[in-house]
Design a protein around this motif. Structure first.
Motif, PDB file in Angstrom:
ATOM      1  N   LEU A 109      18.937  15.486  39.758  1.00  0.00           N
ATOM      2  CA  LEU A 109      19.482  16.379  38.744  1.00  0.00           C
ATOM      3  C   LEU A 109      20.738  17.093  39.253  1.00  0.00           C
ATOM      4  O   LEU A 109      21.679  17.318  38.487  1.00  0.00           O
ATOM      5  CB  LEU A 109      18.431  17.397  38.313  1.00  0.00           C
ATOM      6  CG  LEU A 109      17.185  16.816  37.630  1.00  0.00           C
ATOM      7  CD1 LEU A 109      16.299  17.935  37.099  1.00  0.00           C
ATOM      8  CD2 LEU A 109      17.556  15.863  36.503  1.00  0.00           C
ATOM      9  N   LEU A 110      20.758  17.444  40.539  1.00  0.00           N
ATOM     10  CA  LEU A 110      21.969  18.033  41.109  1.00  0.00           C
ATOM     11  C   LEU A 110      23.126  17.042  41.063  1.00  0.00           C
ATOM     12  O   LEU A 110      24.264  17.400  40.736  1.00  0.00           O
ATOM     13  CB  LEU A 110      21.705  18.465  42.552  1.00  0.00           C
ATOM     14  CG  LEU A 110      20.898  19.752  42.743  1.00  0.00           C
ATOM     15  CD1 LEU A 110      20.587  19.963  44.218  1.00  0.00           C
ATOM     16  CD2 LEU A 110      21.659  20.946  42.194  1.00  0.00           C
ATOM     17  N   SER A 111      22.834  15.786  41.381  1.00  0.00           N
ATOM     18  CA  SER A 111      23.856  14.748  41.342  1.00  0.00           C
ATOM     19  C   SER A 111      24.355  14.551  39.912  1.00  0.00           C
ATOM     20  O   SER A 111      25.565  14.436  39.672  1.00  0.00           O
ATOM     21  CB  SER A 111      23.293  13.436  41.892  1.00  0.00           C
ATOM     22  OG  SER A 111      24.255  12.409  41.846  1.00  0.00           O
ATOM     23  N   PHE A 112      23.429  14.515  38.957  1.00  0.00           N
ATOM     24  CA  PHE A 112      23.781  14.334  37.553  1.00  0.00           C
ATOM     25  C   PHE A 112      24.643  15.496  37.053  1.00  0.00           C
ATOM     26  O   PHE A 112      25.661  15.305  36.383  1.00  0.00           O
ATOM     27  CB  PHE A 112      22.495  14.213  36.730  1.00  0.00           C
ATOM     28  CG  PHE A 112      22.718  13.851  35.280  1.00  0.00           C
ATOM     29  CD1 PHE A 112      23.843  13.152  34.882  1.00  0.00           C
ATOM     30  CD2 PHE A 112      21.789  14.201  34.319  1.00  0.00           C
ATOM     31  CE1 PHE A 112      24.047  12.798  33.550  1.00  0.00           C
ATOM     32  CE2 PHE A 112      21.967  13.860  32.987  1.00  0.00           C
ATOM     33  CZ  PHE A 112      23.106  13.158  32.610  1.00  0.00           C
ATOM     34  N   THR A 113      24.238  16.713  37.397  1.00  0.00           N
ATOM     35  CA  THR A 113      24.972  17.895  36.965  1.00  0.00           C
ATOM     36  C   THR A 113      26.378  17.927  37.554  1.00  0.00           C
ATOM     37  O   THR A 113      27.344  18.280  36.871  1.00  0.00           O
ATOM     38  CB  THR A 113      24.210  19.171  37.365  1.00  0.00           C
ATOM     39  OG1 THR A 113      22.890  19.126  36.802  1.00  0.00           O
ATOM     40  CG2 THR A 113      24.924  20.413  36.860  1.00  0.00           C
ATOM     41  N   SER A 114      26.512  17.552  38.819  1.00  0.00           N
ATOM     42  CA  SER A 114      27.831  17.557  39.460  1.00  0.00           C
ATOM     43  C   SER A 114      28.768  16.534  38.816  1.00  0.00           C
ATOM     44  O   SER A 114      29.966  16.784  38.660  1.00  0.00           O
ATOM     45  CB  SER A 114      27.691  17.278  40.965  1.00  0.00           C
ATOM     46  OG  SER A 114      27.286  15.942  41.206  1.00  0.00           O
TER      47      SER A 114
END
Length: 269
Positions: free
Chosen positions: A70-75
């Motif tokens: 989710l952090l990767s997706f958000t970034s």
């Protein structure tokens, strides 16, 4: 044997590094960067980033919603929005923030990916709620970074410093502040829609460990709503706008990333 996700990750990082270095060197030497070149190279990195995410998140058991994915997706969403905003606002320099954030998110998502974490009762409405929430977080994170940059600009202007790094590097303070409220309006609409979908698609907030996350999100929604109302009704801006923006996102971060990290990493749920 090298896996395909690793190859895509390396190629995406090369694209991100190329776009960042090109933009950085042009801005530091006060040359006009080619907007299309940056968009194409960074866009290529985003496509490769998306492929890595698709491989890791899409599983036979559903979407893998672990915290690092989710952090990767958000970034990646944040960089995409940064590129889109720079097409109609003179804020191309903000990609100097968006590109490294996307690169860091990609590295964390690939290297720290955890075992498959899927929802037990997944529905299309819940997936829409999650996507809208991530989109809201990405826009509001951008707004928070934007507020910090405005604070740096304001400090240089008030202190009358000889070497004004942020004032010279970024667009005018007025243009930056206008874009801040563009981001806040977009993020507020996305957050509102995500909360509405959440109330209609989540059956039991307590059983699904979502009560604290929802509470923080609602409080954050009121903070952003109060800021936007105050801006358009009473002309709030400057330091008050920056403080409200940062506090609002801190509440979101505590509710979403903090609670998810505690549940998954510390408690193992």
């Amino acid at each position: 044997m090298i896996s395909l996700p690793l190859v895509y990750t390396i190629l995406a990082l090369i694209a991100y590094t190329t776009a960042f270095w090109y933009l950085f060197t042009h801005l530091m030497t006060k040359r006009v960067p080619n907007h299309w070149f940056i968009s194409l190279v960074a866009g290529l990195g985003l496509i490769l980033h998306a492929v890595v995410l698709l491989i890791d998140m899409k599983t036979p058991f559903g979407i893998n919603y672990n915290v690092f994915n989710l952090l990767s997706f958000t970034s990646a969403l944040m960089l995409l929005l940064s590129l889109l905003y720079s097409t109609y606002r003179p804020v191309l320099a903000l990609n100097l923030i968006g590109i490294p954030v996307a690169a860091l998110g990609l590295i964390l998502g690939y290297s720290l990916s955890q075992p498959i974490l899927t929802l037990k009762q997944n529905t299309l409405g819940l997936d829409v709620h999650i996507i809208l929430s991530l989109s809201a977080y990405a826009v509001l994170l951008m707004a928070t970074i934007h507020a910090v940059l405005l604070w740096l600009q304001d400090r240089e202007l008030k202190n009358k410093q000889k070497h004004r790094v942020w004032v010279n590097l970024l667009p005018s303070y007025q243009a930056m502040e206008s874009l801040l409220f563009d981001m806040l309006v977009t993020g507020f609409i996305l957050l509102s829609t995500a909360l509405i979908f959440g109330f209609f698609t989540i059956d039991d907030f307590f059983a699904q460990h979502l009560a604290h996350k929802t509470a923080f999100s609602i409080v954050s929604w009121f903070v952003y709503g109060a800021l936007l109302f105050g801006h358009y009704r009473f002309g709030w801006r400057g330091q008050k706008a920056r403080c409200f923006t940062i506090v609002g996102f801190m509440l979101l971060a505590i509710g979403f990333i903090g609670s998810k990290f505690v549940l998954e990493t510390i408690l193992g749920k």
